[in-house]
Write a protein that holds these residues in place. Structure first.
Motif, PDB file in Angstrom:
ATOM      1  N   ARG A  29       0.811  -1.212   0.000  1.00  0.00           N
ATOM      2  CA  ARG A  29       0.000   0.000   0.000  1.00  0.00           C
ATOM      3  C   ARG A  29       0.850   1.271   0.000  1.00  0.00           C
ATOM      4  O   ARG A  29       0.359   2.339  -0.385  1.00  0.00           O
ATOM      5  CB  ARG A  29      -0.952  -0.006   1.199  1.00  0.00           C
ATOM      6  CG  ARG A  29      -1.979  -1.116   1.130  1.00  0.00           C
ATOM      7  CD  ARG A  29      -2.840  -1.043  -0.128  1.00  0.00           C
ATOM      8  NE  ARG A  29      -3.563   0.202  -0.183  1.00  0.00           N
ATOM      9  CZ  ARG A  29      -4.685   0.424   0.507  1.00  0.00           C
ATOM     10  NH1 ARG A  29      -5.197  -0.521   1.256  1.00  0.00           N
ATOM     11  NH2 ARG A  29      -5.278   1.585   0.408  1.00  0.00           N
ATOM     12  N   THR A 213      -2.605  -2.011   6.596  1.00  0.00           N
ATOM     13  CA  THR A 213      -3.611  -0.955   6.486  1.00  0.00           C
ATOM     14  C   THR A 213      -5.045  -1.418   6.745  1.00  0.00           C
ATOM     15  O   THR A 213      -5.986  -0.656   6.542  1.00  0.00           O
ATOM     16  CB  THR A 213      -3.562  -0.304   5.094  1.00  0.00           C
ATOM     17  OG1 THR A 213      -3.956  -1.260   4.107  1.00  0.00           O
ATOM     18  CG2 THR A 213      -2.170   0.218   4.788  1.00  0.00           C
ATOM     19  N   ASP A 217      -7.935   1.335   6.902  1.00  0.00           N
ATOM     20  CA  ASP A 217      -8.975   1.336   5.883  1.00  0.00           C
ATOM     21  C   ASP A 217     -10.357   1.197   6.508  1.00  0.00           C
ATOM     22  O   ASP A 217     -11.323   1.824   6.056  1.00  0.00           O
ATOM     23  CB  ASP A 217      -8.722   0.207   4.882  1.00  0.00           C
ATOM     24  CG  ASP A 217      -7.411   0.373   4.128  1.00  0.00           C
ATOM     25  OD1 ASP A 217      -6.831   1.478   4.187  1.00  0.00           O
ATOM     26  OD2 ASP A 217      -6.961  -0.602   3.497  1.00  0.00           O
ATOM     27  N   LYS A 221     -13.421   3.869   6.298  1.00  0.00           N
ATOM     28  CA  LYS A 221     -14.725   3.413   5.806  1.00  0.00           C
ATOM     29  C   LYS A 221     -15.816   3.692   6.827  1.00  0.00           C
ATOM     30  O   LYS A 221     -16.908   4.167   6.476  1.00  0.00           O
ATOM     31  CB  LYS A 221     -14.660   1.913   5.493  1.00  0.00           C
ATOM     32  CG  LYS A 221     -15.985   1.334   5.016  1.00  0.00           C
ATOM     33  CD  LYS A 221     -15.866  -0.163   4.780  1.00  0.00           C
ATOM     34  CE  LYS A 221     -17.209  -0.766   4.389  1.00  0.00           C
ATOM     35  NZ  LYS A 221     -17.105  -2.240   4.198  1.00  0.00           N
ATOM     36  N   ASP A 242      -3.199   8.559   4.340  1.00  0.00           N
ATOM     37  CA  ASP A 242      -3.553   7.946   3.067  1.00  0.00           C
ATOM     38  C   ASP A 242      -3.686   9.056   2.040  1.00  0.00           C
ATOM     39  O   ASP A 242      -4.232  10.126   2.347  1.00  0.00           O
ATOM     40  CB  ASP A 242      -4.878   7.200   3.197  1.00  0.00           C
ATOM     41  CG  ASP A 242      -5.147   6.279   2.006  1.00  0.00           C
ATOM     42  OD1 ASP A 242      -4.184   5.947   1.293  1.00  0.00           O
ATOM     43  OD2 ASP A 242      -6.306   5.909   1.803  1.00  0.00           O
ATOM     44  N   THR A 248      -8.938   3.390  -1.104  1.00  0.00           N
ATOM     45  CA  THR A 248      -9.594   3.533   0.197  1.00  0.00           C
ATOM     46  C   THR A 248     -10.287   4.885   0.308  1.00  0.00           C
ATOM     47  O   THR A 248     -11.440   4.982   0.753  1.00  0.00           O
ATOM     48  CB  THR A 248      -8.558   3.401   1.334  1.00  0.00           C
ATOM     49  OG1 THR A 248      -7.874   2.164   1.206  1.00  0.00           O
ATOM     50  CG2 THR A 248      -9.244   3.456   2.689  1.00  0.00           C
TER      51      THR A 248
END
Length: 325
Positions: A29, A213, A217, A221, A242, A248
């Protein structure tokens, strides 16, 4: 020369393809971040290879052109020539505006007075401070005393957090989202014109050795899902760790129906403050469509590895006064 170019091409291809797996492994990532840099290396390999007779030159040229194009497509919305997603608006009067300031202070940073001066000058209505330990909390005591409401989690693990506001407060809570041990802020505030709105502040962990992550994430969310079920205008700020163009963050925008002021205005990169050649937009601001944006800008460095990010908004049910500038 052929060997060198093919080694560089292999690095470009690997770092371009790895993020497509949507893996939560930190070492995968992390390649979401330097998309502009990867595109630059791909273009460099393409240009250098032009005059040389190297093995499988045609394949190399096609792959480098494709990799460069793909990376540029990913970051294109954050170029100043892209179409804007949210217009700047003019508030009907200064006293209906709400100013917000989000700052990752860097726990080890000792330039407390510089940040105090910034806060005093900007005088935000809503203040979100991240990486606040006991030393930072003590140093900021005088400036925080100006706020009617404060909520804090003081910690020495780089995930301390202080929220302060002078606005009327319906509720304010610190949350520890599932799978994560870093706090988030959820508050319901009242703007000067009487509009109630949600404020969400985030600071999940970054993709670095030891930190995959999955938790980050999930926290991002969950913040979007909070908005999805709300009828109030919502503002989300913080150090997301991020980049704005990651899958994401795109999912977060889609779930929460957020708009982003960076789109069409440039990256406005917030980290790393000390290295201009390696900066990324990771300190975010997202608003729902019923929030009018007056300004969004990066402030000066004060010793942290992040720049402070400031926004000014207002709430106008009649939606008047839009002017992109």
């Amino acid at each position: 020369m052929s060997t060198v170019l093919w080694c560089l091409a292999a690095a470009v291809l690997i770092t371009t393809l790895l993020p497509l797996t949507n893996s939560v492994n930190w070492w995968i990532r992390m390649w979401d971040f330097p998309r502009l840099h990867i595109a630059g290396v791909a273009l460099l390999v393409f240009v250098i290879a032009l005059p040389y007779a190297i093995a499988f030159k045609g394949a190399l040229m096609v792959m480098m052109a494709a990799a460069c194009a793909y990376q540029l497509i990913q970051i294109h919305p954050y170029m100043p020539w892209a179409r804007t997603e949210i217009a700047f608006s003019t508030a009907p009067a200064p006293d209906v505006e709400v100013s917000l300031l989000a700052v990752n202070v860097l726990m080890e940073n000792t330039r407390h007075r510089d940040l105090i001066d910034i806060i005093a000058r900007e005088d935000p209505d809503v203040l979100l401070l991240m990486e606040t330990d006991a030393r930072w909390n003590d140093a900021l005591e005088s400036v925080l005393s100006r706020y009617d409401v404060t909520k804090s989690h003081i910690a020495d693990d780089h995930y301390g957090l202080i929220f302060a506001t002078r606005l009327e407060t319906i509720n304010v809570d610190l949350l520890w989202p599932k799978q994560d041990d870093t706090p988030a802020v959820r508050a319901t505030l009242v703007a000067p014109n009487g509009t109630a709105f949600n404020f969400i502040g985030l600071h999940p962990r970054p993709p670095v050795p030891g930190n995959d992550t999955e938790a980050r994430d999930a926290q991002i969310k969950d913040a979007a899902l909070m908005t999805q079920s709300s009828e109030r205008p919502t503002i989300c700020m913080g150090d997301f760790n991020d980049v704005a163009w990651s899958w994401t963050t795109r999912r977060f925008k889609r779930y929460g129906k957020f708009l982003e002021p960076r789109v069409g205005r440039g990256m406005i990169s917030s980290f790393h403050a000390d290295y201009s050649f390696m900066r990324f937009p990771i300190d975010q601001l997202y608003v729902t469509e019923d929030v009018k944006l007056v300004s969004f800008n990066r402030l000066e460095s004060f010793g942290s590895d992040h720049f402070p990010m400031k926004a000014t908004v207002f709430f106008d049910d009649n939606g008047g006064g839009d002017s992109d500038r």
